[in-house]
Motif scaffolding. Structure first.
Motif, PDB file in Angstrom:
ATOM      1  N   VAL A   1       1.773  -6.288 -11.278  1.00 18.16           N
ATOM      2  CA  VAL A   1       3.057  -5.862 -11.185  1.00 18.16           C
ATOM      3  C   VAL A   1       3.550  -6.277  -9.722  1.00 18.16           C
ATOM      4  O   VAL A   1       4.662  -6.858  -9.370  1.00 18.16           O
ATOM      5  N   ASP A   2       2.699  -6.173  -8.622  1.00 17.85           N
ATOM      6  CA  ASP A   2       3.206  -6.425  -7.336  1.00 17.85           C
ATOM      7  C   ASP A   2       1.965  -7.229  -6.565  1.00 17.85           C
ATOM      8  O   ASP A   2       2.116  -7.689  -5.418  1.00 17.85           O
ATOM      9  N   GLY A   3       0.942  -7.557  -7.394  1.00 19.53           N
ATOM     10  CA  GLY A   3      -0.170  -8.222  -6.485  1.00 19.53           C
ATOM     11  C   GLY A   3      -1.261  -7.285  -5.900  1.00 19.53           C
ATOM     12  O   GLY A   3      -2.172  -7.895  -5.086  1.00 19.53           O
ATOM     13  N   LEU A   4      -0.854  -6.188  -5.897  1.00 19.64           N
ATOM     14  CA  LEU A   4      -1.989  -5.082  -5.416  1.00 19.64           C
ATOM     15  C   LEU A   4      -3.087  -4.569  -6.464  1.00 19.64           C
ATOM     16  O   LEU A   4      -2.532  -3.871  -7.474  1.00 19.64           O
TER      17      LEU A   4
ATOM     18  N   HIS B   1      -8.631   2.480  -8.955  1.00 15.72           N
ATOM     19  CA  HIS B   1      -8.688   3.788  -8.905  1.00 15.72           C
ATOM     20  C   HIS B   1      -7.569   4.371  -9.550  1.00 15.72           C
ATOM     21  O   HIS B   1      -6.724   3.552 -10.405  1.00 15.72           O
ATOM     22  N   TYR B   2      -7.292   5.655  -9.783  1.00 15.13           N
ATOM     23  CA  TYR B   2      -6.404   6.359 -10.396  1.00 15.13           C
ATOM     24  C   TYR B   2      -5.096   6.543  -9.559  1.00 15.13           C
ATOM     25  O   TYR B   2      -5.208   6.488  -8.591  1.00 15.13           O
ATOM     26  N   GLY B   3      -4.134   7.317 -10.287  1.00 15.98           N
ATOM     27  CA  GLY B   3      -2.770   7.532  -9.393  1.00 15.98           C
ATOM     28  C   GLY B   3      -2.551   8.915  -9.316  1.00 15.98           C
ATOM     29  O   GLY B   3      -3.286  10.180  -9.847  1.00 15.98           O
TER      30      GLY B   3
ATOM     31  N   SER C   1      -0.868   3.324  -6.145  1.00 14.08           N
ATOM     32  CA  SER C   1      -0.322   2.960  -4.794  1.00 14.08           C
ATOM     33  C   SER C   1      -0.204   4.218  -4.096  1.00 14.08           C
ATOM     34  O   SER C   1      -0.520   4.212  -2.801  1.00 14.08           O
ATOM     35  N   ALA C   2       0.511   5.141  -4.762  1.00 15.59           N
ATOM     36  CA  ALA C   2       0.526   6.419  -4.102  1.00 15.59           C
ATOM     37  C   ALA C   2      -0.705   7.039  -3.796  1.00 15.59           C
ATOM     38  O   ALA C   2      -0.770   7.520  -2.699  1.00 15.59           O
ATOM     39  N   GLN C   3      -1.858   7.051  -4.536  1.00 15.83           N
ATOM     40  CA  GLN C   3      -2.843   7.408  -4.201  1.00 15.83           C
ATOM     41  C   GLN C   3      -3.649   6.823  -3.075  1.00 15.83           C
ATOM     42  O   GLN C   3      -3.883   7.512  -2.104  1.00 15.83           O
ATOM     43  N   ALA C   4      -3.514   5.472  -2.941  1.00 10.96           N
ATOM     44  CA  ALA C   4      -4.052   4.750  -1.749  1.00 10.96           C
ATOM     45  C   ALA C   4      -3.330   5.047  -0.667  1.00 10.96           C
ATOM     46  O   ALA C   4      -3.976   5.165   0.427  1.00 10.96           O
ATOM     47  N   SER C   5      -2.173   5.238  -0.645  1.00 10.96           N
ATOM     48  CA  SER C   5      -1.437   5.541   0.364  1.00 10.96           C
ATOM     49  C   SER C   5      -1.529   6.727   1.153  1.00 10.96           C
ATOM     50  O   SER C   5      -2.047   6.846   2.240  1.00 10.96           O
ATOM     51  N   LEU C   6      -2.015   7.837   0.001  1.00 14.56           N
ATOM     52  CA  LEU C   6      -2.529   9.145   0.646  1.00 14.56           C
ATOM     53  C   LEU C   6      -3.759   9.063   1.310  1.00 14.56           C
ATOM     54  O   LEU C   6      -3.921   9.588   2.304  1.00 14.56           O
TER      55      LEU C   6
ATOM     56  N   GLY D   1     -13.937  -2.918  -4.678  1.00 11.61           N
ATOM     57  CA  GLY D   1     -13.278  -3.681  -6.006  1.00 11.61           C
ATOM     58  C   GLY D   1     -12.469  -5.027  -5.577  1.00 11.61           C
ATOM     59  O   GLY D   1     -12.918  -5.669  -5.020  1.00 11.61           O
ATOM     60  N   ARG D   2     -11.218  -5.075  -6.281  1.00 13.85           N
ATOM     61  CA  ARG D   2     -10.429  -6.332  -6.015  1.00 13.85           C
ATOM     62  C   ARG D   2      -9.574  -6.079  -4.814  1.00 13.85           C
ATOM     63  O   ARG D   2      -8.778  -7.150  -4.523  1.00 13.85           O
ATOM     64  N   GLY D   3      -9.501  -5.208  -4.104  1.00 15.28           N
ATOM     65  CA  GLY D   3      -9.064  -5.327  -2.536  1.00 15.28           C
ATOM     66  C   GLY D   3      -7.717  -4.734  -2.469  1.00 15.28           C
ATOM     67  O   GLY D   3      -7.374  -4.753  -1.206  1.00 15.28           O
ATOM     68  N   GLY D   4      -7.270  -4.027  -3.309  1.00 16.22           N
ATOM     69  CA  GLY D   4      -6.007  -3.458  -3.127  1.00 16.22           C
ATOM     70  C   GLY D   4      -5.757  -2.542  -2.138  1.00 16.22           C
ATOM     71  O   GLY D   4      -4.698  -2.673  -1.170  1.00 16.22           O
ATOM     72  N   THR D   5      -6.626  -1.608  -2.084  1.00 15.77           N
ATOM     73  CA  THR D   5      -6.280  -0.400  -0.806  1.00 15.77           C
ATOM     74  C   THR D   5      -6.650  -1.415   0.612  1.00 15.77           C
ATOM     75  O   THR D   5      -5.978  -1.064   1.519  1.00 15.77           O
ATOM     76  N   MET D   6      -7.497  -2.466   0.657  1.00 16.57           N
ATOM     77  CA  MET D   6      -7.772  -3.146   1.899  1.00 16.57           C
ATOM     78  C   MET D   6      -6.305  -3.795   2.138  1.00 16.57           C
ATOM     79  O   MET D   6      -6.170  -3.687   3.407  1.00 16.57           O
TER      80      MET D   6
END
Length: 305
Positions: A56-59, A63-65, A95-100, A120-125
């Motif tokens: 969707v946006d490359g992130l 994990h879950y939402g 992404s809302a989960q990672a942001s929290l 994982g594949r690095g989205g949160t990083m």
């Protein structure tokens, strides 16, 4: 996590060039058959639910939402574009989960170092670097995941600040007391918690912040329910109880500052995902265990003292 403990033994560090896409900075020889199984599991994992949501946006998350579903954004289920909008909505909740999680890291400066254990594949990083501007290091047993994450960092032009390494999160190649904050985002169910918390306490400086977001079985239920057992079997993991997290932190100088029950916030994600084309067969177990109270989704933020 494991009822089969993953030991902290790793092989000698191996360097194989400076290309940001090279994942062989730190290669572990699986110390137990279980650790080898987990490395192979994630090396071969390519579920559409992880890849399509990341597209969707490359992130790319693992994990879950959390959060309410934006039904207006979904539109009419009969519309040809509905499935595409549903995938985008699931990803927004991820992404809302990672942001929290990042919200709970405390005051981070550009000069700080952060560690994502089980990246994982690095989205949160990527999100952490975009927010704080600092260096973020991730560790994973999966060479495929590390290569993917490093390639994404290279494509984004942040390879000098975001790096994934292949190594055991129970024996991380970081100096003692030099990390400002670290986290496990749905990755602590593959290791022994006391060993894990001891390693986070080692790398964190005094006053550093540790955060975990995880599913855990509810001690008040008595024992892991049949739904929790199904989740364990599906992901080849061993879910811990909430009590075990708090005990392991207390034993390793990590003092909880916040314990947040995210169970009601994650149910909308699972109920929406169960209606999509991305179902994996485990959705029912998550939904039923959250509803009957045997399973919880929690965030725990703790300070190193």
């Amino acid at each position: 996590m494991s009822s089969t403990d993953v030991t902290a033994d790793v092989s000698t560090a191996t360097t194989a060039g400076n290309d940001a896409g090279d994942a062989s900075v730190f290669i572990p020889a699986p110390a137990t058959p279980y650790q080898g199984d987990i490395a192979r599991y994630w090396d071969h994992e390519a579920r559409p639910v992880n890849l399509r949501l990341g597209d969707v946006d490359g992130l790319y998350h693992h994990h879950y939402g959390i959060g309410d579903v934006d039904t207006a954004a979904l539109g009419d289920p009969k519309d040809d574009a509905y499935e595409k909008r549903l995938v985008a909505e699931l990803h927004r909740l991820e992404s809302a989960q990672a942001s929290l999680l990042l919200d709970h890291l405390g005051d981070i400066t550009r000069d700080d170092a952060l560690v994502d254990a089980g990246c994982g594949r690095g989205g949160t990083m990527v999100m952490a670097h975009q927010r704080f501007g600092c260096r973020v290091e991730g560790v994973t047993l999966s060479a495929k995941q590390a290569e993917f994450g490093n390639q994404r960092a290279l494509e984004l032009g942040i390879e000098d600040h975001v790096q994934s390494r292949v190594c055991n999160m129970l024996d991380m190649p970081f100096e003692t007391g030099q990390t400002a904050a670290s986290w496990n985002n749905e990755s602590s169910m593959y290791v022994d918690l006391h060993d894990l918390m001891a390693e986070h306490a080692r790398i964190l400086g005094v006053g550093g912040r540790y955060v975990t977001v995880t599913g855990c079985w509810n001690p008040r239920y008595g024992q892991p329910s049949k739904w929790v057992s199904q989740i364990n079997a599906h992901f080849e993991c061993n879910i811990h109880s909430r009590r075990e997290y708090l005990r392991a932190m207390a034993d390793n100088r990590l003092v909880p500052q916040a314990v947040v029950d995210l169970t009601p916030a994650t149910l909308p994600y699972w109920e929406l995902r169960a209606t999509s084309s991305l179902v994996t067969g485990i959705e029912e177990a998550f939904i039923n265990s959250y509803k009957d109270g045997s399973f919880q989704y929690v965030l725990i933020a703790a300070d190193r003292v």
